[in-house]
Design a protein around this motif. Structure first.
Motif, short mmCIF file in Angstrom:
data_model
loop_
_atom_site.label_atom_id
_atom_site.label_comp_id
_atom_site.label_asym_id
_atom_site.label_seq_id
_atom_site.Cartn_x
_atom_site.Cartn_y
_atom_site.Cartn_z
N ARG A 100 0.83 -1.21 0.00
CA ARG A 100 0.00 0.00 0.00
C ARG A 100 0.86 1.27 0.00
NH1 ARG A 100 -4.43 -2.01 4.50
NH2 ARG A 100 -5.59 -3.42 3.09
N HIS A 101 1.92 1.25 0.82
CA HIS A 101 2.82 2.42 0.87
C HIS A 101 3.52 2.62 -0.48
CE1 HIS A 101 2.46 3.75 5.00
NE2 HIS A 101 2.51 2.47 5.44
N THR A 102 3.92 1.50 -1.08
CA THR A 102 4.59 1.60 -2.39
C THR A 102 3.64 2.17 -3.44
OG1 THR A 102 5.99 -0.30 -1.85
CG2 THR A 102 5.80 0.32 -4.19
N ALA A 103 2.40 1.68 -3.40
CA ALA A 103 1.40 2.18 -4.36
C ALA A 103 1.15 3.66 -4.14
CB ALA A 103 0.12 1.40 -4.23
N ALA A 104 1.10 4.08 -2.86
CA ALA A 104 0.89 5.50 -2.57
C ALA A 104 2.07 6.34 -3.08
CB ALA A 104 0.69 5.70 -1.08
N ALA A 105 3.29 5.82 -2.87
CA ALA A 105 4.49 6.55 -3.32
C ALA A 105 4.48 6.67 -4.85
CB ALA A 105 5.74 5.85 -2.83
N LEU A 106 4.09 5.57 -5.49
CA LEU A 106 4.02 5.63 -6.96
C LEU A 106 2.97 6.63 -7.42
CD1 LEU A 106 4.37 1.86 -7.95
CD2 LEU A 106 5.99 3.71 -8.41
N SER A 107 1.84 6.67 -6.73
CA SER A 107 0.79 7.62 -7.11
C SER A 107 1.30 9.05 -7.00
CB SER A 107 -0.44 7.43 -6.21
OG SER A 107 -1.04 6.17 -6.44
#
Length: 472
Positions: free
Chosen positions: A45-52
């Motif tokens: 989830r954190h990785t997805a947020a960082a990518l966003s």
């Protein structure tokens, strides 16, 4: 998902708010515990947020760059629009100025003045033969150089092959040619090569206005020439006086005055409308008030004053660029009924001149002396009899032997009996001339030392040459 060499594998979606950024593939040799899996999910989830966030920043930068590009494009378009508006405004201003100039009736000088004012460069108009018609601006050559016909034709062909004005040396040149016919040349003197697009535009608009002006002048000249020709043709043939007077007033000429008939012939120019207009302009330039027409081989003027002995001839020399012309002038005519006869006199004067040693120039009928009685209307049969009596044996001898005894005798008399001058004019030796003169005495039986024989032989050679055209 199955990954070779690993007993456990999962593809975990990296989901943002608006899109799926990709997948994170995780493998393990054993199944993870719930705590490990929960931690893994949290990391995803954190990785997805960082990518966003990263994608949002990148999109923001791209949007900023696109906005900057659009702003620059808008600025460039605004500048281009301003330039187009300014150019259209300049074009409208130039067009309006040239239209006003053309409507004012100021002619060629008004157009060159306007063109000089727009460009700051000396502006000039030449006719199609290269002779100056108008110049506005500094540095006008004085005298204006005489054109070279060959170079002028080469220049006209070179400019005609191109679209728009052409630079030749220090001049920017365009042709004035309504309906394809070259009427003249419009040019700007641009020694420093300063001409820009606005200069070319002004030159092209000026050429359009000048084409209309010159075409109008030519049409007027053609109408006037036609009216003159019809009237003069009738005068030369004999016409009703009342009608002739009325028609002459319509074209602005006073036929009530005494007149002279003038015949003009140029050996290297066809007597067409163009040459007739050249003669008319030359006559006006030397102050001759006249009516004009053209016949086969020559142009005829009916002038209300005795022409100057040399003025018209010299004016035509300048206009044509060649001296190979002959002009015959009649005696004074006090009535319209005399004009047909005066026309014959002018032709006789021209004919005598064209058969004389100095073929080119002006001859007046009332100065012809003996030739006045050898003119049209005399009994040619009597003249032929007289020539045969005095020259018949020589003419027969020349015909049989392809000799030139009669020509030699005529040239001998033309040179006043001077041996050296006669020999030079015939391009023969003095001794050859003496031999021929002795043969002439022997063949003809006439003695050149006898006063009566000499007079009759001289008259006979003149009749042979002038009246009979040098034929037996």
């Amino acid at each position: 998902m199955t990954v070779p060499g690993w007993s456990w594998g999962r593809a975990l979606g990296l989901r943002g708010l608006e899109r799926l950024h990709g997948y994170l593939v995780v493998t393990s040799r054993s199944r993870p515990t719930e705590a490990e899996y929960s931690l893994l999910v949290t990391l995803v989830r954190h990785t997805a947020a960082a990518l966003s966030v990263a994608f949002a920043h990148r999109r923001q930068r791209e949007d900023a760059l696109e906005l900057h590009r659009l702003r620059e494009e808008r600025t460039a378009l605004q500048r281009q629009l301003i330039s187009i508006v300014a150019e259209l405004g300049y074009q409208r201003a130039v067009h309006a100025l040239m239209a006003d100039v053309a409507a004012s009736g100021g002619g060629e000088e008004a157009i060159t003045r306007a063109l000089h004012g727009l460009t700051g460069l000396p502006a000039l108009v030449e006719d199609r033969f290269g002779r100056l018609r108008s110049w506005t601006g500094p540095s006008r050559p004085d005298p204006y150089p005489e054109p070279d016909p060959v170079r002028q034709d080469e220049m006209l062909h070179a400019v005609a092959r191109e679209v728009g004005p052409v630079r030749i040396k220090d001049r920017l040149i365009t042709l004035v040619r309504p309906h394809g016919e070259i009427l003249g040349v419009l040019a700007l003197v641009d020694a420093r090569n300063e001409a820009d697009e606005d200069t070319v535009l002004a030159l092209e608009y000026a050429a359009t206005s000048l084409a209309l002006e010159l075409a109008h002048l030519r049409d007027l000249a053609e109408v006037e020439l036609r009216l003159h020709r019809e009237l003069v043709d009738d005068l030369l043939a004999g016409t009703d006086e009342a009608s002739a007077y009325a028609r002459s007033e319509a074209v602005g000429h006073d036929l009530h005055r005494s007149h002279y008939v003038v015949v003009v012939q140029w050996s290297d120019r066809t007597a067409d409308d163009s040459f007739a207009q050249t003669v008319g302009r030359a006559a006006s330039a030397v102050g001759m008030r006249s009516l004009l027409t053209r016949r086969s081989g020559h142009v005829v003027l009916v002038a209300d004053d005795r022409p100057h002995a040399h003025a018209l001839y010299e004016a035509l020399v300048r206009a044509t660029g060649t001296r190979s012309g002959t002009i015959g002038v009649s005696a004074l005519s006090d009535s319209l009924d005399d004009i047909p006869h005066r026309y014959q006199e002018a032709q006789r004067a021209l004919d005598v001149r064209s058969h004389s040693r100095e073929r080119y120039g002006t001859t007046f009928f009332d100065e012809l002396g003996l030739y006045r009685i050898l003119g049209p209307g005399n009994d040619y049969r009597e003249l032929e009899t007289f020539v045969n009596e005095w020259l018949g044996q020589l003419i027969d001898y020349d015909s049989r032997h392809h000799a030139a005894m009669v020509k030699t005798l005529a040239r001998y008399f033309d040179c006043g009996g001077n041996y050296d001058e006669t020999a030079d004019s015939l391009a023969i030796h003095r001794s050859t001339l003496r031999y021929r003169l002795q043969r002439i005495r022997d063949i003809s039986g006439h003695d050149l030392a006898n006063v009566e024989d000499r007079l009759n032989l001289q008259v006979a050679t003149r009749v042979w040459k002038i009246v009979l055209g040098g034929h037996g």
